[in-house]
Design a protein around this motif. Structure first.
Motif, PDB file in Angstrom:
ATOM      1  N   SER A  23       0.852  -1.178   0.000  1.00  0.00           N
ATOM      2  CA  SER A  23       0.000   0.000   0.000  1.00  0.00           C
ATOM      3  C   SER A  23       0.898   1.242   0.000  1.00  0.00           C
ATOM      4  N   ALA A  24       0.728   2.074  -1.018  1.00  0.00           N
ATOM      5  CA  ALA A  24       1.546   3.295  -1.103  1.00  0.00           C
ATOM      6  C   ALA A  24       1.276   4.204   0.094  1.00  0.00           C
ATOM      7  N   ASP A  25       0.044   4.211   0.557  1.00  0.00           N
ATOM      8  CA  ASP A  25      -0.302   5.051   1.695  1.00  0.00           C
ATOM      9  C   ASP A  25       0.373   4.556   2.973  1.00  0.00           C
ATOM     10  N   ALA A  26       0.406   3.243   3.158  1.00  0.00           N
ATOM     11  CA  ALA A  26       1.056   2.682   4.350  1.00  0.00           C
ATOM     12  C   ALA A  26       2.557   2.961   4.329  1.00  0.00           C
ATOM     13  N   ILE A  27       3.171   2.809   3.163  1.00  0.00           N
ATOM     14  CA  ILE A  27       4.606   3.095   3.047  1.00  0.00           C
ATOM     15  C   ILE A  27       4.873   4.576   3.295  1.00  0.00           C
ATOM     16  N   GLY A  28       4.021   5.423   2.732  1.00  0.00           N
ATOM     17  CA  GLY A  28       4.183   6.867   2.937  1.00  0.00           C
ATOM     18  C   GLY A  28       4.040   7.264   4.386  1.00  0.00           C
ATOM     19  N   ARG A  36      10.184  11.989  10.597  1.00  0.00           N
ATOM     20  CA  ARG A  36       9.967  12.821  11.782  1.00  0.00           C
ATOM     21  C   ARG A  36      10.922  12.428  12.904  1.00  0.00           C
ATOM     22  N   PHE A  37      11.169  11.120  13.066  1.00  0.00           N
ATOM     23  CA  PHE A  37      12.085  10.658  14.110  1.00  0.00           C
ATOM     24  C   PHE A  37      13.516  11.094  13.806  1.00  0.00           C
ATOM     25  N   PHE A  38      13.922  11.055  12.527  1.00  0.00           N
ATOM     26  CA  PHE A  38      15.277  11.479  12.161  1.00  0.00           C
ATOM     27  C   PHE A  38      15.523  12.945  12.511  1.00  0.00           C
ATOM     28  N   TYR A  85      19.122   5.170   2.929  1.00  0.00           N
ATOM     29  CA  TYR A  85      17.698   4.982   3.201  1.00  0.00           C
ATOM     30  C   TYR A  85      17.032   6.256   3.713  1.00  0.00           C
ATOM     31  N   ALA A  86      17.763   7.063   4.456  1.00  0.00           N
ATOM     32  CA  ALA A  86      17.170   8.257   5.053  1.00  0.00           C
ATOM     33  C   ALA A  86      16.775   9.285   3.993  1.00  0.00           C
ATOM     34  N   ALA A  87      17.632   9.509   3.017  1.00  0.00           N
ATOM     35  CA  ALA A  87      17.347  10.541   2.020  1.00  0.00           C
ATOM     36  C   ALA A  87      16.048  10.253   1.253  1.00  0.00           C
ATOM     37  N   PRO A  88      15.845   9.057   0.697  1.00  0.00           N
ATOM     38  CA  PRO A  88      14.575   8.814   0.001  1.00  0.00           C
ATOM     39  C   PRO A  88      13.360   8.862   0.927  1.00  0.00           C
ATOM     40  N   LEU A  89      13.521   8.405   2.178  1.00  0.00           N
ATOM     41  CA  LEU A  89      12.394   8.472   3.110  1.00  0.00           C
ATOM     42  C   LEU A  89      12.004   9.919   3.394  1.00  0.00           C
ATOM     43  N   ILE A  90      13.001  10.765   3.569  1.00  0.00           N
ATOM     44  CA  ILE A  90      12.723  12.174   3.831  1.00  0.00           C
ATOM     45  C   ILE A  90      12.094  12.824   2.606  1.00  0.00           C
ATOM     46  N   LEU A  91      12.589  12.498   1.415  1.00  0.00           N
ATOM     47  CA  LEU A  91      11.993  13.052   0.193  1.00  0.00           C
ATOM     48  C   LEU A  91      10.553  12.579   0.015  1.00  0.00           C
TER      49      LEU A  91
END
Length: 159
Positions: A23-28, A36-38, A85-91
């Protein structure tokens, strides 16, 4: 028996291993939580303590216990993996926030257009009433009434 004719304008059905569907929404949502934690002081403090312990342990440990000797290549690899992993998650989190901001801006724009239409309607009604009463609605009077209505609407929104 003949084989059914294949259509050339449609892709073939996928074969072999298929990627699991997420689910794109769950991943987002998960990406936003991680991003937010980073960005918290708690994360920086935890990471700082872990790095200090890592360096002290590997500088003091002897023989078999020293799993990452100086220049701490494994620690560097861990940081690189974390950054990858952090950069794509933040983007991803920023893109979702931009989508929400865009939707909010559209809603604000529609609400403002309705408010303007309501104000114009009220101005026409006031002018029609004044004309019906035999009073002439001057441009200055209409402007002052619109200003008064706009102020009262702003007070209603603030209060």
């Amino acid at each position: 028996m003949t084989e059914p004719r294949r259509r050339l304008d449609q892709p073939k059905a996928p074969r072999g291993l298929r990627a699991p569907k997420f689910s794109a929404d769950a991943i987002g949502t998960a990406a936003e939580r991680i991003a937010r934690f980073f960005g918290t002081a708690r994360y920086l403090a935890i990471q700082t303590v872990l790095v200090i312990c890592w360096i002290i342990f590997n500088a003091v440990a002897m023989g078999v216990w020293k799993f990452d000797p100086y220049p701490f290549i494994l620690l560097n690899l861990a940081f690189s993996t974390q950054a990858a992993y952090a950069a794509p998650l933040i983007l991803l989190a920023q893109n979702r926030q931009a989508d929400r901001d865009r939707i909010q801006a559209d809603a604000d724009r529609r609400r403002d257009q309705r408010a303007i239409a309501d104000a114009e309607y009220l101005a026409r009604e006031i002018a029609a009433i004044r004309i019906a009463l035999g009073d002439v609605a001057t441009r200055d009077y209409l402007r002052s009434e619109l200003t008064r209505l706009d102020r009262s609407r702003g007070e209603d929104r603030d209060g």
